[in-house]
Motif scaffolding. Structure first.
Motif, PDB file in Angstrom:
ATOM      1  N   GLN A  32       2.837 -17.093   0.061  1.00  0.00           N
ATOM      2  CA  GLN A  32       1.817 -16.158   0.538  1.00  0.00           C
ATOM      3  C   GLN A  32       0.686 -16.881   1.265  1.00  0.00           C
ATOM      4  OE1 GLN A  32       0.804 -14.176  -3.128  1.00  0.00           O
ATOM      5  NE2 GLN A  32       2.321 -12.540  -2.825  1.00  0.00           N
ATOM      6  N   THR A  33       0.256 -18.015   0.706  1.00  0.00           N
ATOM      7  CA  THR A  33      -0.841 -18.773   1.323  1.00  0.00           C
ATOM      8  C   THR A  33      -0.423 -19.346   2.675  1.00  0.00           C
ATOM      9  OG1 THR A  33      -1.627 -19.371  -0.880  1.00  0.00           O
ATOM     10  CG2 THR A  33      -2.539 -20.599   0.955  1.00  0.00           C
ATOM     11  N   LYS A  34       0.844 -19.811   2.764  1.00  0.00           N
ATOM     12  CA  LYS A  34       1.347 -20.310   4.040  1.00  0.00           C
ATOM     13  C   LYS A  34       1.403 -19.200   5.095  1.00  0.00           C
ATOM     14  CE  LYS A  34       4.116 -24.342   2.750  1.00  0.00           C
ATOM     15  NZ  LYS A  34       5.484 -24.923   2.684  1.00  0.00           N
ATOM     16  N   LYS A  35       1.792 -18.003   4.667  1.00  0.00           N
ATOM     17  CA  LYS A  35       1.818 -16.861   5.586  1.00  0.00           C
ATOM     18  C   LYS A  35       0.412 -16.536   6.084  1.00  0.00           C
ATOM     19  CE  LYS A  35       5.958 -14.427   3.978  1.00  0.00           C
ATOM     20  NZ  LYS A  35       6.470 -13.176   3.332  1.00  0.00           N
ATOM     21  N   THR A  36      -0.539 -16.561   5.153  1.00  0.00           N
ATOM     22  CA  THR A  36      -1.927 -16.275   5.523  1.00  0.00           C
ATOM     23  C   THR A  36      -2.460 -17.339   6.475  1.00  0.00           C
ATOM     24  OG1 THR A  36      -2.286 -15.267   3.356  1.00  0.00           O
ATOM     25  CG2 THR A  36      -4.240 -15.787   4.633  1.00  0.00           C
ATOM     26  N   LEU A  37      -2.111 -18.606   6.216  1.00  0.00           N
ATOM     27  CA  LEU A  37      -2.516 -19.695   7.103  1.00  0.00           C
ATOM     28  C   LEU A  37      -1.942 -19.502   8.499  1.00  0.00           C
ATOM     29  CD1 LEU A  37      -3.733 -22.479   7.706  1.00  0.00           C
ATOM     30  CD2 LEU A  37      -1.685 -23.514   6.708  1.00  0.00           C
ATOM     31  N   LYS A  38      -0.685 -19.106   8.557  1.00  0.00           N
ATOM     32  CA  LYS A  38      -0.041 -18.886   9.852  1.00  0.00           C
ATOM     33  C   LYS A  38      -0.724 -17.759  10.617  1.00  0.00           C
ATOM     34  CE  LYS A  38       4.645 -19.667  11.040  1.00  0.00           C
ATOM     35  NZ  LYS A  38       6.068 -19.482  10.690  1.00  0.00           N
ATOM     36  N   LEU A  39      -1.057 -16.678   9.897  1.00  0.00           N
ATOM     37  CA  LEU A  39      -1.747 -15.550  10.525  1.00  0.00           C
ATOM     38  C   LEU A  39      -3.123 -15.965  11.051  1.00  0.00           C
ATOM     39  CD1 LEU A  39      -0.898 -12.604   8.102  1.00  0.00           C
ATOM     40  CD2 LEU A  39      -0.200 -12.815  10.489  1.00  0.00           C
ATOM     41  N   ALA A  40      -3.841 -16.770  10.272  1.00  0.00           N
ATOM     42  CA  ALA A  40      -5.167 -17.241  10.688  1.00  0.00           C
ATOM     43  C   ALA A  40      -5.070 -18.109  11.936  1.00  0.00           C
ATOM     44  CB  ALA A  40      -5.830 -18.021   9.551  1.00  0.00           C
ATOM     45  N   GLU A  41      -4.055 -18.991  11.981  1.00  0.00           N
ATOM     46  CA  GLU A  41      -3.864 -19.838  13.152  1.00  0.00           C
ATOM     47  C   GLU A  41      -3.469 -19.013  14.379  1.00  0.00           C
ATOM     48  OE1 GLU A  41      -0.983 -22.546  11.568  1.00  0.00           O
ATOM     49  OE2 GLU A  41      -2.505 -24.080  11.105  1.00  0.00           O
ATOM     50  N   LYS A  42      -2.620 -18.011  14.172  1.00  0.00           N
ATOM     51  CA  LYS A  42      -2.229 -17.125  15.274  1.00  0.00           C
ATOM     52  C   LYS A  42      -3.428 -16.326  15.767  1.00  0.00           C
ATOM     53  CE  LYS A  42       0.684 -15.133  18.049  1.00  0.00           C
ATOM     54  NZ  LYS A  42       1.260 -15.896  19.189  1.00  0.00           N
ATOM     55  N   GLY A  43      -4.235 -15.840  14.823  1.00  0.00           N
ATOM     56  CA  GLY A  43      -5.443 -15.101  15.199  1.00  0.00           C
ATOM     57  C   GLY A  43      -6.397 -15.953  16.009  1.00  0.00           C
ATOM     58  N   ARG A  44      -6.528 -17.228  15.619  1.00  0.00           N
ATOM     59  CA  ARG A  44      -7.384 -18.142  16.373  1.00  0.00           C
ATOM     60  C   ARG A  44      -6.860 -18.322  17.787  1.00  0.00           C
ATOM     61  NH1 ARG A  44      -6.331 -23.888  14.897  1.00  0.00           N
ATOM     62  NH2 ARG A  44      -4.812 -23.509  16.545  1.00  0.00           N
ATOM     63  N   GLU A  45      -5.540 -18.469  17.947  1.00  0.00           N
ATOM     64  CA  GLU A  45      -4.935 -18.636  19.269  1.00  0.00           C
ATOM     65  C   GLU A  45      -5.171 -17.400  20.148  1.00  0.00           C
ATOM     66  OE1 GLU A  45      -0.849 -19.485  18.631  1.00  0.00           O
ATOM     67  OE2 GLU A  45      -1.216 -21.444  17.707  1.00  0.00           O
ATOM     68  N   VAL A  46      -5.001 -16.229  19.544  1.00  0.00           N
ATOM     69  CA  VAL A  46      -5.215 -14.983  20.298  1.00  0.00           C
ATOM     70  C   VAL A  46      -6.665 -14.863  20.755  1.00  0.00           C
ATOM     71  CG1 VAL A  46      -5.264 -12.468  20.100  1.00  0.00           C
ATOM     72  CG2 VAL A  46      -3.312 -13.738  19.202  1.00  0.00           C
TER      73      VAL A  46
END
Length: 214
Positions: free
Chosen positions: A15-29
């Protein structure tokens, strides 16, 4: 993200890895959005500079034409001709969107083939010229208002987007990254302890088996 709120389990790690991935994707967007807004902002700043220069040039020419008309006919005659005009200044104000940012559109509203309301018998060509130039001034004022309003809105949006990028880049992403590392370390330590425990049990069983065989 505080590790106190995370259970060091496999599910929690996923779950934490998924959240990290979402945060990184959000930063890129958000970084992509910021870059587009910056490009639009630079374009609007350049356009505003040209509009101001054009407005200044036309305004100076219009006043010069008006001065020449005053010299040729007298200020009283010019005032009477202009004050008798029923013309009104109207602007149509609307809005459009740039990457979700609402920016204004301003357009000078005039009738087609706008002509002076005064008679031509007692006026000069200089006054006609001034009329056309001041009409152009009104159009440029609307265009400049649109561009400067766009600059204001885009600058605010860039600042807000950059703050969100910074929050993700320097706060949330590092916290989630640290949380993932912490859970991985705890799980690795548990696996190591389990391996040692299993090995000890195996050794004890083997030793017991040897005793029984003797």
């Amino acid at each position: 993200m505080s590790t106190e709120n995370i259970s060091p389990t496999r599910i929690s790690l996923i779950q934490t890895k998924k959240t990290l991935k979402l945060a990184e994707k959000g930063r890129e967007v958000l970084e992509h959005k910021r870059d587009i807004l910056l490009r639009e902002l630079r374009s609007s700043l350049s356009e505003a500079e040209h509009k101001r220069a054009a407005l200044t040039s036309v305004l100076m020419s219009a006043y010069q034409s008006l001065r020449e008309a005053n010299i040729a006919q007298g200020s009283e005659a010019i005032s009477n001709a202009v004050l008798g005009s029923p013309a009104k200044v109207n602007y149509k104000v609307d809005a459009r969107s740039i990457m979700g940012v609402t920016v204004p559109t301003v357009k000078f509203q005039s009738e087609k083939d706008l002509k002076p309301a005064y008679g031509f018998a007692n006026t000069s060509s200089d006054l006609d010229k001034a009329f056309k130039q001041f009409t152009e001034v009104l159009e440029l004022v609307g265009e400049l208002a649109k561009v400067e309003g766009t600059i204001f809105q885009l600058a605010n949006a860039v600042n807000k987007t950059q703050r969100r990028v910074n929050a993700l880049k320097y706060v949330l992403v590092p916290k989630y990254h640290d949380a993932v590392k912490w859970v991985e370390l705890v799980l690795e330590e548990k696996e190591r302890e389990e391996f040692i425990r299993t090995k000890r049990i195996k050794s004890m069983l083997e030793a017991k088996q040897q005793i029984n065989n003797t």
